[in-house]
Design a protein around this motif. Structure first.
Motif, mmCIF file in Angstrom:
data_model
loop_
_atom_site.group_PDB
_atom_site.id
_atom_site.type_symbol
_atom_site.label_atom_id
_atom_site.label_comp_id
_atom_site.label_asym_id
_atom_site.label_seq_id
_atom_site.Cartn_x
_atom_site.Cartn_y
_atom_site.Cartn_z
ATOM 1 N N THR A 1 -40.107 34.996 -44.335
ATOM 2 C CA THR A 1 -41.048 36.094 -44.598
ATOM 3 C C THR A 1 -40.314 37.427 -44.615
ATOM 4 O O THR A 1 -40.671 38.341 -45.343
ATOM 5 N N ASN A 2 -39.241 37.510 -43.817
ATOM 6 C CA ASN A 2 -38.476 38.756 -43.726
ATOM 7 C C ASN A 2 -37.475 38.946 -44.871
ATOM 8 O O ASN A 2 -36.728 39.931 -44.861
ATOM 9 N N ILE A 3 -37.439 38.020 -45.816
ATOM 10 C CA ILE A 3 -36.451 38.130 -46.903
ATOM 11 C C ILE A 3 -36.517 39.504 -47.557
ATOM 12 O O ILE A 3 -35.495 40.111 -47.854
ATOM 13 N N PHE B 1 -36.942 20.951 -33.402
ATOM 14 C CA PHE B 1 -37.495 20.006 -34.369
ATOM 15 C C PHE B 1 -37.297 20.542 -35.782
ATOM 16 O O PHE B 1 -37.068 21.731 -35.992
ATOM 17 N N ASP B 2 -37.376 19.639 -36.734
ATOM 18 C CA ASP B 2 -37.209 20.017 -38.133
ATOM 19 C C ASP B 2 -38.569 20.334 -38.735
ATOM 20 O O ASP B 2 -39.583 19.735 -38.362
ATOM 21 N N LYS B 3 -38.557 21.256 -39.683
ATOM 22 C CA LYS B 3 -39.825 21.602 -40.325
ATOM 23 C C LYS B 3 -39.542 22.127 -41.722
ATOM 24 O O LYS B 3 -38.570 22.832 -41.959
ATOM 25 N N VAL B 4 -40.434 21.773 -42.641
ATOM 26 C CA VAL B 4 -40.425 22.386 -43.967
ATOM 27 C C VAL B 4 -41.578 23.375 -43.978
ATOM 28 O O VAL B 4 -42.703 23.033 -43.617
ATOM 29 N N GLU B 5 -41.269 24.595 -44.367
ATOM 30 C CA GLU B 5 -42.254 25.670 -44.259
ATOM 31 C C GLU B 5 -42.477 26.354 -45.596
ATOM 32 O O GLU B 5 -41.529 26.627 -46.332
ATOM 33 N N MET B 6 -43.728 26.639 -45.887
ATOM 34 C CA MET B 6 -44.072 27.385 -47.105
ATOM 35 C C MET B 6 -44.427 28.815 -46.721
ATOM 36 O O MET B 6 -45.097 29.037 -45.717
ATOM 37 N N VAL B 7 -43.972 29.760 -47.536
ATOM 38 C CA VAL B 7 -44.300 31.175 -47.308
ATOM 39 C C VAL B 7 -44.778 31.769 -48.622
ATOM 40 O O VAL B 7 -44.171 31.534 -49.671
ATOM 41 N N VAL C 1 -49.688 18.957 -37.027
ATOM 42 C CA VAL C 1 -48.461 18.889 -37.827
ATOM 43 C C VAL C 1 -48.296 20.082 -38.748
ATOM 44 O O VAL C 1 -47.250 20.247 -39.385
ATOM 45 N N SER C 2 -49.339 20.873 -38.854
ATOM 46 C CA SER C 2 -49.233 22.032 -39.737
ATOM 47 C C SER C 2 -50.189 23.116 -39.288
ATOM 48 O O SER C 2 -51.274 22.835 -38.797
ATOM 49 N N SER C 3 -49.724 24.342 -39.475
ATOM 50 C CA SER C 3 -50.530 25.503 -39.146
ATOM 51 C C SER C 3 -50.438 26.412 -40.358
ATOM 52 O O SER C 3 -49.352 26.820 -40.735
ATOM 53 N N CYS C 4 -51.592 26.676 -40.980
ATOM 54 C CA CYS C 4 -51.579 27.495 -42.195
ATOM 55 C C CYS C 4 -52.315 28.796 -41.900
ATOM 56 O O CYS C 4 -53.507 28.779 -41.602
ATOM 57 N N SER C 5 -51.583 29.889 -41.979
ATOM 58 C CA SER C 5 -52.146 31.155 -41.510
ATOM 59 C C SER C 5 -52.020 32.257 -42.544
ATOM 60 O O SER C 5 -51.096 32.282 -43.356
ATOM 61 N N HIS D 1 -49.924 40.940 -48.808
ATOM 62 C CA HIS D 1 -50.349 40.032 -47.744
ATOM 63 C C HIS D 1 -49.334 38.899 -47.624
ATOM 64 O O HIS D 1 -48.734 38.501 -48.614
ATOM 65 N N THR D 2 -49.161 38.404 -46.415
ATOM 66 C CA THR D 2 -48.246 37.286 -46.215
ATOM 67 C C THR D 2 -49.002 36.103 -45.624
ATOM 68 O O THR D 2 -49.953 36.273 -44.853
ATOM 69 N N LEU D 3 -48.558 34.921 -46.025
ATOM 70 C CA LEU D 3 -49.131 33.676 -45.490
ATOM 71 C C LEU D 3 -47.992 32.704 -45.247
ATOM 72 O O LEU D 3 -46.928 32.810 -45.859
ATOM 73 N N ASN D 4 -48.232 31.779 -44.369
ATOM 74 C CA ASN D 4 -47.293 30.675 -44.260
ATOM 75 C C ASN D 4 -47.999 29.420 -43.760
ATOM 76 O O ASN D 4 -49.086 29.494 -43.173
#
Length: 423
Positions: free
Chosen positions: A236-238, A280-286, A349-353, A379-382
């Motif tokens: 998100t900070n990219i 733990f490993d995670k694949v994350e969408m932003v 297993v997932s949190s979408c915010s 706006h930001t989401l992940n």
RNA sequence: GGAGAGUUGGCUGAGUGGUCGAAAGCGGCGGUCUUGAAAACCGUUGUUCCGCAAGGAACCGGGGGUUCGAAUCCCUCACUCUCCGCCA
């Protein structure tokens, strides 16, 4: 971070929202400091204005070889007054900033009000829970027997709460990561990125982990770096501090990273097996999007996470978090909970915010809606898509056979050289 | 790790402690000209804060300091580049 002007103009709304999150912050203190700050600024700018005016005169006198000592002497006092006001202002602004950074985002009006996860609401569910004519084993039994992981040796290497995947377990983990990344890239149009796994204090503040969650993160002893608790932070900070063009939006990023969490205060809670671990490993969408229609984006990102569970054939339910269970920065959040037959419960297993402009303002991320217009905050989401260990738990426990073998979900077989059964 | 050089507006790049928010060029936008375009010419072109407004203030990598006055001097931190060493 909330807009100071917004707080000023909507005091009751802010107080109510903060109360719905069950957070105690000093809004009145913020308003008082804000008032103080503005008074100092008014005075300071008057002095500076005088300074600027007289300085021009001094410069002119010097140029014409006139005596400027009188003006210089009087300016000396003004200079001192300016310095003392500046010091004063710095202190007030530092205090104000500190308070502002501790104000949580306001929950969306539709988020159910409630103190904790007991008030969460199940929105929908998908898939059938598997039926067994034997008692399904928990994953830690299956895992040790099938040689998929070795928690005892992991504890010797690092400590309890760490995983050593072995053999097919390690390969399954890698297959899942690749499958999820490929899926989101090719089917959902995300751009894959691979960020640093360490982040500095400013970055951690940008997404809202700091100042509140400092105790929950691993910090290097030089005090400049934290191990990321989620890819949300670096990804998100990219664009932090940038002014993006309208055509740069939306940004859709997906990243695999390990996630490091101290899980302070979680002793004894779900500690068996892979359920709750420090790494733990995670694949994350932003998603970084224009404010217009951003709540549709929350549905979209949730659906993207669900698509992974559906592709794997894992039954799950979608829950909306109550206001008190929402994270510090979130306005609204949907959790995906997968059914795990062996431990006989749903696992998150997932949190979408959605964070609205809360994170963007903290990291000073803006975009210009149109040429010539003022920059505004996007706006930001992940959303996780997905966290690995609990997904692995669900696969192992739901797809186990009476003989203690595990049927590999079809979508993963191409990633495992066609392997159908783990035995 | 050692030595050195840098960091100025969208980009390139000037800048002597004193009207420098900052030359110049490029790019962008608007206009003149043109059937249209190019070229040429003219104009314009950052962000933020305070203020009802008029207006004012700040910003030359970040933060401090010296000075009547700092892009310019000092300290400090970060980052970039070059060379050497080490290393996946």
């Amino acid at each position: 971070m909330l807009d100071l002007k917004f707080i000023r103009d909507n005091v009751d709304l802010v107080k109510e929202g903060v109360a719905r999150k069950y957070v105690d912050v000093d809004i009145d203190g913020i308003l008082a400091l804000d008032q103080k700050r503005r008074a100092i600024i008014a005075e300071l700018e008057k002095l500076r204005s005088e300074k600027n005016r007289v300085s021009v005169g001094i410069a002119r006198m010097k140029k014409q070889k006139e005596d400027a000592s009188e003006a210089i002497a009087s300016m000396k006092k003004v200079g001192q007054a300016i310095a003392s006001h500046e010091k004063n202002l710095r202190e007030v602004e530092a205090d104000l900033q500190k308070l502002l950074l501790s104000v949580p985002n306001l929950p969306h009006a539709d988020a159910p009000t409630g103190k904790d996860d007991n008030s969460n609401i199940e929105l929908r569910s998908w898939g059938e829970r598997p039926e067994f004519d034997f008692t399904p084993a928990p994953h830690w039994e299956l895992g040790e027997k099938l040689g998929m992981f070795d928690l005892g040796r992991a504890a010797r290497i690092a400590g309890s709460g760490f995983i050593l995947y072995t053999g097919i377990g390690a390969r399954l983990s890698r297959a899942l990561i690749n499958f999820m990344l490929d899926f989101h890239v090719s089917k959902h149009g995300y751009q894959e990125v691979s960020p640093p796994f360490l982040a500095n204090r400013q970055t951690m503040t940008g997404t809202g982990q700091l100042p509140k969650m400092e105790e929950d993160m691993y910090q290097l002893s030089d005090e400049t770096f934290f191990l990321i608790p989620t890819a949300e932070v670096p990804v998100t900070n990219i664009h932090a501090g940038e002014i993006l063009k309208a055509e740069d939006l939306p940004r859709h990023y997906v990243a695999y990273t390990p996630c490091f969490r101290r899980e302070a205060g979680a002793h004894g809670k779900d500690t068996r097996g892979l359920i709750r671990v420090h790494q733990f490993d995670k694949v994350e969408m932003v998603r970084i999007v224009e404010p217009e229609g951003s709540y549709d984006e929350l549905e979209i990102i949730t659906n993207h996470a669900e698509a992974i569970l559906q592709a794997l054939g894992l039954p799950y339910r979608v829950c909306e978090l109550a206001t008190g269970d929402l994270s510090f920065a979130a306005a609204r959040c949907f959790d995906l909970e997968v059914w795990a037959a062996g431990v006989d419960k749903y696992l998150e297993v997932s949190s979408c915010s959605i964070y609205e402009d809360f994170q963007a303002r903290r990291m000073n991320l803006r975009y210009r809606p149109a040429e010539g217009e003022k920059p505004i905050y996007p706006h930001t989401l992940n959303g996780s898509g997905l966290a690995l260990p609990r997904t692995i738990i669900a696969i192992m426990e739901n797809f186990q056979t009476a003989a203690g073998k595990i049927v590999v979900p079809e979508v993963l077989r191409p990633y495992l050289k066609g392997l159908e059964i783990i035995e």
